[in-house]
Design a protein around this motif. Sequence first.
Motif, mmCIF file in Angstrom:
data_model
loop_
_atom_site.group_PDB
_atom_site.id
_atom_site.type_symbol
_atom_site.label_atom_id
_atom_site.label_comp_id
_atom_site.label_asym_id
_atom_site.label_seq_id
_atom_site.Cartn_x
_atom_site.Cartn_y
_atom_site.Cartn_z
ATOM 1 N N ALA A 115 -43.408 -14.928 -87.624
ATOM 2 C CA ALA A 115 -44.138 -15.628 -88.679
ATOM 3 C C ALA A 115 -43.807 -17.117 -88.676
ATOM 4 N N VAL A 116 -42.540 -17.449 -88.470
ATOM 5 C CA VAL A 116 -42.127 -18.860 -88.457
ATOM 6 C C VAL A 116 -42.826 -19.616 -87.337
ATOM 7 N N LEU A 117 -42.871 -19.019 -86.145
ATOM 8 C CA LEU A 117 -43.372 -19.710 -84.961
ATOM 9 C C LEU A 117 -44.818 -19.366 -84.627
ATOM 10 N N ASP A 118 -45.448 -18.522 -85.448
ATOM 11 C CA ASP A 118 -46.834 -18.124 -85.235
ATOM 12 C C ASP A 118 -47.029 -17.527 -83.842
ATOM 13 N N ARG A 119 -46.199 -16.537 -83.534
ATOM 14 C CA ARG A 119 -46.304 -15.847 -82.244
ATOM 15 C C ARG A 119 -46.521 -14.353 -82.476
ATOM 16 N N GLU A 120 -47.088 -13.709 -81.473
ATOM 17 C CA GLU A 120 -47.283 -12.272 -81.527
ATOM 18 C C GLU A 120 -46.041 -11.549 -81.008
ATOM 19 N N ILE A 121 -45.867 -10.320 -81.464
ATOM 20 C CA ILE A 121 -44.710 -9.506 -81.095
ATOM 21 C C ILE A 121 -45.095 -8.550 -79.969
ATOM 22 N N GLU A 122 -44.165 -8.369 -79.032
ATOM 23 C CA GLU A 122 -44.310 -7.394 -77.963
ATOM 24 C C GLU A 122 -43.081 -6.490 -77.972
ATOM 25 N N ILE A 123 -43.285 -5.180 -77.942
ATOM 26 C CA ILE A 123 -42.181 -4.222 -77.933
ATOM 27 C C ILE A 123 -42.148 -3.528 -76.589
ATOM 28 N N VAL A 124 -40.995 -3.625 -75.913
ATOM 29 C CA VAL A 124 -40.786 -2.972 -74.626
ATOM 30 C C VAL A 124 -39.486 -2.186 -74.727
ATOM 31 N N GLY A 125 -39.598 -0.872 -74.881
ATOM 32 C CA GLY A 125 -38.398 -0.067 -75.073
ATOM 33 C C GLY A 125 -37.706 -0.456 -76.365
ATOM 34 N N GLU A 126 -36.407 -0.733 -76.278
ATOM 35 C CA GLU A 126 -35.642 -1.133 -77.461
ATOM 36 C C GLU A 126 -35.681 -2.638 -77.687
ATOM 37 N N GLU A 127 -36.351 -3.356 -76.805
ATOM 38 C CA GLU A 127 -36.414 -4.817 -76.894
ATOM 39 C C GLU A 127 -37.673 -5.249 -77.622
#
Length: 239
Positions: A24-36
């Motif tokens: 939210a701070v940096l206006d970026r999308e999230i990507e989930i890869v395994g536990e990361e």
Amino acid sequence: MTPRRFGICIDANDPGRVAAFWAAVLDREIEIVGEEIGLLPRTDDDLRIRFLPTEVPKTLPNPHHLHLTSRLPDDQQRTVDRLIGLGARHLDVGQRPEEDHIVLGDPEGNELCVIPAGNGWLAGTEFLGEVAADGSRETGVFWSAALGWPLVWDQDGETAVATPSGSAKVAWGGPPPVPRGPRDRFRFDLIVPEDTEPADEIRRLEQVGARLVAELGGDGRWARMTDPDAYEFEVLAAR
């Protein structure tokens, strides 16, 4: 040498919460890869950021932290208000009354500074303007060679490099180092070009001053290494 990309890895007790805050701070999308959990860069020069789970609570200041910039006089307070609304809080890290930056902690207390408008050092950088790092001149020189980014500052034991476009800086403040626990929660990543062989990259980094801790060889994670000040970093394949 093709310049490498620079990344940040932060351990978190609740990586989903911390990643959501920074997204939210940096206006970026999230990507989930395994536990990361990672924040997707918007440009090639954006600093890569990922979060990993840990059960160890944060008890010490991080040796490195982020600086957020301001363009207009009112931007600093607007940013502070927005971050507090997202879950940040004010921190007292010993800043002096005459210092004009504002120190906050993210939802797990990872330190960050909001820099006022008119800061000449960060002129021309993006909103995420700087990684302020603990480390000696030797470590700054190492990272310049490791990344293929020239030094933009080298004076009185302090060093800095900048992304190829100048969008952000990474600066090492010289001694004295902050107290450290068994493992730093805030660490660096070096992301290599697609045409690079793991063994060649590890050998090159050893030649410019890194020490190999472990070869990882899985999920795009090639090696765990340390810089001349024994700060751990990982060598990652480009995605």
